[in-house]
Scaffold this active site. Structure first.
Site, PDB file in Angstrom:
ATOM      1  N   SER A 174       0.785  -1.237   0.000  1.00  0.00           N
ATOM      2  CA  SER A 174       0.000   0.000   0.000  1.00  0.00           C
ATOM      3  C   SER A 174       0.814   1.284   0.000  1.00  0.00           C
ATOM      4  O   SER A 174       0.371   2.288  -0.532  1.00  0.00           O
ATOM      5  CB  SER A 174      -0.958   0.001   1.188  1.00  0.00           C
ATOM      6  OG  SER A 174      -0.258  -0.221   2.386  1.00  0.00           O
ATOM      7  N   HIS A 202      -5.192  -3.545  -2.987  1.00  0.00           N
ATOM      8  CA  HIS A 202      -4.813  -2.546  -4.000  1.00  0.00           C
ATOM      9  C   HIS A 202      -4.679  -3.130  -5.397  1.00  0.00           C
ATOM     10  O   HIS A 202      -4.354  -2.406  -6.338  1.00  0.00           O
ATOM     11  CB  HIS A 202      -3.501  -1.855  -3.596  1.00  0.00           C
ATOM     12  CG  HIS A 202      -3.635  -1.074  -2.330  1.00  0.00           C
ATOM     13  ND1 HIS A 202      -4.122   0.216  -2.305  1.00  0.00           N
ATOM     14  CD2 HIS A 202      -3.396  -1.421  -1.044  1.00  0.00           C
ATOM     15  CE1 HIS A 202      -4.150   0.644  -1.054  1.00  0.00           C
ATOM     16  NE2 HIS A 202      -3.724  -0.335  -0.266  1.00  0.00           N
ATOM     17  N   LYS A 230     -11.639   0.664  -2.160  1.00  0.00           N
ATOM     18  CA  LYS A 230     -10.638   1.257  -3.051  1.00  0.00           C
ATOM     19  C   LYS A 230     -11.188   1.233  -4.487  1.00  0.00           C
ATOM     20  O   LYS A 230     -12.008   2.083  -4.821  1.00  0.00           O
ATOM     21  CB  LYS A 230      -9.306   0.531  -2.872  1.00  0.00           C
ATOM     22  CG  LYS A 230      -8.870   0.577  -1.386  1.00  0.00           C
ATOM     23  CD  LYS A 230      -7.508   0.070  -1.135  1.00  0.00           C
ATOM     24  CE  LYS A 230      -7.237  -0.155   0.349  1.00  0.00           C
ATOM     25  NZ  LYS A 230      -7.348   1.029   1.207  1.00  0.00           N
TER      26      LYS A 230
HETATM   27  C1  LIG Z   1      -3.348  -3.749   1.957  1.00  0.00           C
HETATM   28  C2  LIG Z   1      -4.576  -3.263   2.684  1.00  0.00           C
HETATM   29  N1  LIG Z   1      -5.382  -4.165   3.272  1.00  0.00           N
HETATM   30  C3  LIG Z   1      -6.482  -3.786   3.922  1.00  0.00           C
HETATM   31  C4  LIG Z   1      -6.849  -2.472   4.013  1.00  0.00           C
HETATM   32  C5  LIG Z   1      -8.079  -2.103   4.773  1.00  0.00           C
HETATM   33  O1  LIG Z   1      -9.167  -1.935   3.933  1.00  0.00           O
HETATM   34  P1  LIG Z   1     -10.372  -0.981   4.371  1.00  0.00           P
HETATM   35  O2  LIG Z   1      -9.944   0.405   4.098  1.00  0.00           O
HETATM   36  O3  LIG Z   1     -11.524  -1.444   3.547  1.00  0.00           O
HETATM   37  O4  LIG Z   1     -10.607  -1.214   5.825  1.00  0.00           O
HETATM   38  C6  LIG Z   1      -6.044  -1.504   3.415  1.00  0.00           C
HETATM   39  C7  LIG Z   1      -6.319  -0.056   3.421  1.00  0.00           C
HETATM   40  O5  LIG Z   1      -7.014   0.586   4.007  1.00  0.00           O
HETATM   41  C8  LIG Z   1      -4.875  -1.906   2.750  1.00  0.00           C
HETATM   42  O6  LIG Z   1      -4.053  -0.998   2.202  1.00  0.00           O
END
Ligand SMILES: Cc1ncc(COP(=O)(O)O)c(C=O)c1O
Length: 382
Positions: A174, A202, A230
């Site tokens: 990320s 992502h 996203k």
């Molecule tokens: C790699 C990754 N996994 C999980 C999440 C969590 O997802 P959410 O924003 O839907 O809680 C994120 C970012 O927020 C992320 O970058």
């Protein structure tokens, strides 16, 4: 009682204070006080958050089912919309089942803490998302973090492993935008009998005709986690897995059991976004083309960037305060890009994280690259 003021002062002294910024809307562009800004901090990669079809579907779901879901999934919160979305997700991703969670964060913490436990060992990448780390801590399993993308180190750890093991990695990281070698990860999980979980947060919507990096590389982990927050342009999270694993998650994932079900607007929006991503298979590759173009322009201007990998482009700065200053200079130029500092990234690697979305045209990217280069010059970075 802890001294909260002292903690805040310490954060401030290190140049690590985090503050909120209020924007007039989501997406890759916004107008504030009459000035137009390009938003390079948004994860709305496919520009679906403001897509009229997605908005209409979300509104229709609210009209039909109401604003909230009324309870947790096991009480009264499971609506036909949850079932429809889960069926469609599983079919799309090529897994037996899918299970929807309140968010991507809740999916990771719920899945990992439900499946791994005392006596098991979890191996995961040092750059994995915070929700993976928290899931591992909640699980009570032993854990080892391998150096970022160092699968040689992971294998040396696995060689000494005893008991059940899990390997967990983001497919697109990320804050760095680089990719995991999912083919090698799958090979290692097969060789050492480890349960492989890949977080495609992502990569979904972007790689593999939208299904993700595993689909692009033609490998199937034991479980994939993802998010609607996203590329889907909405909110919520999910996992795709086998029927047995889904049953176990329904019975033991605490973030699934003890939290209210995802509400109708999110479900309706996600179903429509999935339909669009499934039909318009070129969306992800267009985004990657534009991102590669932008990366080339920034590099050409002398900015310090890693090799191109994805729509997430980190401009490496190093010093915390310099990165905040650079973000301020960009803001003056009408570019919103957040400075990312420790503990989100390792010490000494503060950066600007730029994420390209389909709302950024090539012309806008060209103008943005010129502005970013100008701000970088002013900040003494190039
Ligand atoms: C790699 C990754 N996994 C999980 C999440 C969590 O997802 P959410 O924003 O839907 O809680 C994120 C970012 O927020 C992320 O970058």
């Amino acid at each position: 009682m802890k001294d909260f003021e002292a903690r805040l002062k310490d954060i401030e002294e290190k140049g690590l204070t985090r503050t909120l910024i209020t924007l007039p809307g989501s997406g890759g562009r916004f107008v504030l006080d009459g000035k137009e800004y390009l938003n390079f901090s948004s994860n709305d990669y496919l520009d679906l958050a403001n897509d009229s079809r997605v908005k209409k579907a979300a509104i229709a779901a609210v009209e039909k089912f109401g604003s909230g879901s009324g309870g947790s999934r096991l009480m009264c919160g499971t609506l036909t919309l949850h079932e429809e979305l889960e069926k469609k997700l599983a079919d799309w991703a090529g897994f037996e089942e899918a299970i929807v969670f309140g968010s991507g964060f809740l999916a990771n913490t719920g899945v990992i803490s439900a499946l791994a436990g005392a006596g098991d060992t979890v191996y995961f990448d040092k750059f994995d998302h915070a929700s993976i780390i928290d899931g591992v801590m909640l699980s009570g399993a032993a854990w080892k973090r391998y150096r970022h993308n160092d699968l040689g180190e992971l294998e040396r750890m696995l060689e000494k492993s005893a008991g059940n093991s899990f390997i967990i990695a983001d497919s697109v990281f990320s804050m760095d935008g680089d990719l995991a070698d999912v083919i090698k990860l799958k090979g290692l999980s097969d060789k050492y009998g480890a349960f492989l979980i890949i977080d495609e947060a992502h990569a979904i919507g972007v790689f593999g005709e939208g299904i993700g990096l595993c689909a692009q590389k033609n490998i199937k982990p034991d479980l994939i986690t993802g998010t609607f927050s996203k590329a889907f342009g909405g909110y919520g999270g999910f996992a795709v897995c086998s029927s047995a694993v889904k049953k176990l998650l329904i019975n033991s994932a605490r973030s699934f059991i003890f939290s209210t079900a995802l509400p109708p607007a999110c479900l309706g929006g996600a179903i429509k976004a999935l339909e669009i991503i499934r039909e318009e298979k070129e969306l992800g590759s267009s985004l990657l083309d534009n991102s590669s173009y932008f990366h080339g322009l920034l590099r050409g201007a002398g900015l310090k960037l890693p090799e191109f990998s994805s729509q997430i482009i980190p401009v490496m700065i190093g010093d915390n305060r310099h990165s905040v200053k650079a973000a301020e200079l960009l803001w003056e130029e009408g570019i919103y890009a957040k400075a990312i500092r420790p503990p989100t990234v390792p010490k000494g690697t503060a950066r600007l994280r730029l994420s390209v979305t389909l709302s950024h045209t090539k012309q806008a990217l060209k103008t943005a690259a010129e502005k970013i280069a100008r701000a970088a010059q002013k900040a003494g970075l190039i």
